[in-house]
Design an enzyme around this catalytic site. Sequence first.
Site, PDB file in Angstrom:
ATOM      1  N   LYS A 113       0.844  -1.205   0.000  1.00 23.88           N
ATOM      2  CA  LYS A 113       0.000   0.000   0.000  1.00 23.88           C
ATOM      3  C   LYS A 113       0.878   1.254   0.000  1.00 23.88           C
ATOM      4  O   LYS A 113       0.577   2.227  -0.672  1.00 23.88           O
ATOM      5  CB  LYS A 113      -0.921   0.014   1.225  1.00 23.88           C
ATOM      6  CG  LYS A 113      -1.974  -1.068   1.156  1.00 23.88           C
ATOM      7  CD  LYS A 113      -3.351  -0.584   1.592  1.00 23.88           C
ATOM      8  CE  LYS A 113      -4.425  -1.554   1.133  1.00 23.88           C
ATOM      9  NZ  LYS A 113      -4.860  -2.505   2.148  1.00 23.88           N
ATOM     10  N   LYS A 195      -3.609 -11.418  -7.552  1.00 24.45           N
ATOM     11  CA  LYS A 195      -4.758 -12.112  -6.945  1.00 24.45           C
ATOM     12  C   LYS A 195      -6.083 -11.460  -7.331  1.00 24.45           C
ATOM     13  O   LYS A 195      -6.141 -10.257  -7.588  1.00 24.45           O
ATOM     14  CB  LYS A 195      -4.556 -12.198  -5.429  1.00 24.45           C
ATOM     15  CG  LYS A 195      -5.152 -11.112  -4.634  1.00 24.45           C
ATOM     16  CD  LYS A 195      -5.158 -11.366  -3.140  1.00 24.45           C
ATOM     17  CE  LYS A 195      -5.765 -10.114  -2.527  1.00 24.45           C
ATOM     18  NZ  LYS A 195      -6.026 -10.035  -1.177  1.00 24.45           N
ATOM     19  N   LYS A 198     -11.509  -8.020  -4.208  1.00 20.14           N
ATOM     20  CA  LYS A 198     -12.768  -7.258  -4.163  1.00 20.14           C
ATOM     21  C   LYS A 198     -12.552  -5.833  -4.636  1.00 20.14           C
ATOM     22  O   LYS A 198     -13.441  -5.204  -5.153  1.00 20.14           O
ATOM     23  CB  LYS A 198     -13.268  -7.080  -2.723  1.00 20.14           C
ATOM     24  CG  LYS A 198     -13.318  -8.247  -1.843  1.00 20.14           C
ATOM     25  CD  LYS A 198     -13.973  -7.806  -0.529  1.00 20.14           C
ATOM     26  CE  LYS A 198     -13.599  -8.677   0.631  1.00 20.14           C
ATOM     27  NZ  LYS A 198     -12.354  -8.380   1.292  1.00 20.14           N
TER      28      LYS A 198
HETATM   29  P1  TYM Z   1     -10.014 -10.216   3.139  1.00 22.32           P
HETATM   30  O1  TYM Z   1     -11.301  -9.579   3.475  1.00 22.32           O
HETATM   31  O2  TYM Z   1      -9.081  -9.492   2.218  1.00 22.32           O
HETATM   32  O3  TYM Z   1     -10.236 -11.654   2.518  1.00 22.32           O
HETATM   33  C1  TYM Z   1     -11.068 -12.581   3.170  1.00 22.32           C
HETATM   34  C2  TYM Z   1     -10.555 -13.985   3.060  1.00 22.32           C
HETATM   35  O4  TYM Z   1     -10.555 -14.410   1.695  1.00 22.32           O
HETATM   36  C3  TYM Z   1      -9.262 -14.826   1.311  1.00 22.32           C
HETATM   37  N1  TYM Z   1      -9.062 -14.384  -0.081  1.00 22.32           N
HETATM   38  C4  TYM Z   1      -8.605 -15.170  -1.044  1.00 22.32           C
HETATM   39  N2  TYM Z   1      -8.234 -16.459  -1.043  1.00 22.32           N
HETATM   40  C5  TYM Z   1      -7.810 -16.982  -2.212  1.00 22.32           C
HETATM   41  N3  TYM Z   1      -7.729 -16.274  -3.363  1.00 22.32           N
HETATM   42  C6  TYM Z   1      -8.092 -14.970  -3.403  1.00 22.32           C
HETATM   43  N4  TYM Z   1      -8.017 -14.278  -4.534  1.00 22.32           N
HETATM   44  C7  TYM Z   1      -8.552 -14.367  -2.207  1.00 22.32           C
HETATM   45  N5  TYM Z   1      -9.001 -13.121  -1.894  1.00 22.32           N
HETATM   46  C8  TYM Z   1      -9.307 -13.155  -0.587  1.00 22.32           C
HETATM   47  C9  TYM Z   1      -8.318 -14.107   2.267  1.00 22.32           C
HETATM   48  O5  TYM Z   1      -7.081 -14.764   2.378  1.00 22.32           O
HETATM   49  C10 TYM Z   1      -9.105 -14.144   3.543  1.00 22.32           C
HETATM   50  O6  TYM Z   1      -8.984 -15.384   4.188  1.00 22.32           O
HETATM   51  N6  TYM Z   1      -7.420  -9.255   7.274  1.00 22.32           N
HETATM   52  C11 TYM Z   1      -8.373 -10.143   6.680  1.00 22.32           C
HETATM   53  C12 TYM Z   1      -9.699 -10.216   7.423  1.00 22.32           C
HETATM   54  C13 TYM Z   1      -9.544 -10.527   8.868  1.00 22.32           C
HETATM   55  C14 TYM Z   1      -9.288 -11.808   9.430  1.00 22.32           C
HETATM   56  C15 TYM Z   1      -9.241 -11.608  10.826  1.00 22.32           C
HETATM   57  C16 TYM Z   1      -9.095 -13.082   8.867  1.00 22.32           C
HETATM   58  C17 TYM Z   1      -9.656  -9.648   9.890  1.00 22.32           C
HETATM   59  N7  TYM Z   1      -9.464 -10.292  11.072  1.00 22.32           N
HETATM   60  C18 TYM Z   1      -8.986 -12.672  11.691  1.00 22.32           C
HETATM   61  C19 TYM Z   1      -8.850 -14.135   9.751  1.00 22.32           C
HETATM   62  C20 TYM Z   1      -8.789 -13.925  11.145  1.00 22.32           C
HETATM   63  C21 TYM Z   1      -8.652  -9.674   5.267  1.00 22.32           C
HETATM   64  O7  TYM Z   1      -8.442  -8.551   4.921  1.00 22.32           O
HETATM   65  O8  TYM Z   1      -9.249 -10.601   4.481  1.00 22.32           O
END
Ligand code: TYM
Length: 332
Positions: A113, A195, A198
């Site tokens: 970022k 990747k 969203k």
């Molecule tokens: P976030 O919201 O970016 O993504 C949510 C989950 O989806 C997985 N993911 C993917 N897996 C495979 N291929 C992709 N293209 C892909 N895009 C997203 C992410 O690895 C994630 O598991 N910081 C975290 C959210 C969070 C969290 C937590 C997760 C906050 N607190 C505690 C686990 C435990 C995040 O931004 O995920």
Amino acid sequence: MSKKRIFSGIKPTGELTLGSYIGAIKNWIDLQQEYQCLYCIVDMHAITIRNDPAVLRRRSLEQLAQYIACGLDPEQNIIYFQSHVPQHAELSWILGCYSMLGELNRMTQFKDKVKKGSENLNAGIYTYPVLMAADILLFQSDLVPVGEDQKQHVELCRDIAIRFNSIYGETFTIPEPFIPKVGARIKSLTDPLNKMSKSDDDPQGSVFLMDSPDSIMKKFKRAVTDMENRVAFDPEKQPGISNLMTIYSSATGKSFDEISAEFDGKGYGTFKVAVAESVIELLRPIREKTEKLLEDKSYLAEIYRNGARRASELAEPTLKLVTERIGFVPKG
Ligand code: TYM
């Protein structure tokens, strides 16, 4: 013996993608029987970027509906909004005092970022992994099912917990990341080296859970491939085709060898249509159920209220233990 615990979450910063489904939610569903699971809509993580308040509210509710539409049982699992359970923020402040600047500086998502030169480089982006550690440790979680991109954050969470335990004695369970063997990093359809996300500027690269069948078909037909003309799993030489194979494998349960054999000599056009059809069938019931659930806001409210109450009850003993350990005067 009580069940082992899982915590995981997704931030409502954009429409849920096939990447978050395959990398995270699909595994949450597989694990929900065996573990006691907390599946959170981490809305506090979402405000590190600027959101239109009405859009954030709509997306958060839609994400809750999607969790259930994907197959998460709201009775069996604790499903709630992070902002409804204030213990997340309380523990996050405390853990921030046990997290080192050097550690936070090393986080690749943060570094990316900064490199991109985002206009809104706020302190929340920097301390985000600490809040994530609090999410996990607050519930003494054993396992954290996430995609590959979150592995570094879970490792930092472990380091913080180990540090805290070494100062004050056994306080936190040390969690393990759970990364799926297939689908831990689904790539963009238009840029298979990056990747699927969203928040991608190019919506053609991402398949969203709420996309219409027509739109899904168009996106797959336009997916970037290569000149090799063989359906083979080789992420180095054929990143686009390998990504499509991963998606097809997740949607159908077929192995890469089975997929290669099925499309031997058939050409990429036929393969892309088959992948699109498998995803359309995978997402159709999820989209329809989400739309139905969103019609009954009071049912959703019952789920998130109940979820927040249960999560708060589970969080309390840990927070009490932590505050005692560090020397705050007990509330009495
Ligand atoms: P976030 O919201 O970016 O993504 C949510 C989950 O989806 C997985 N993911 C993917 N897996 C495979 N291929 C992709 N293209 C892909 N895009 C997203 C992410 O690895 C994630 O598991 N910081 C975290 C959210 C969070 C969290 C937590 C997760 C906050 N607190 C505690 C686990 C435990 C995040 O931004 O995920």
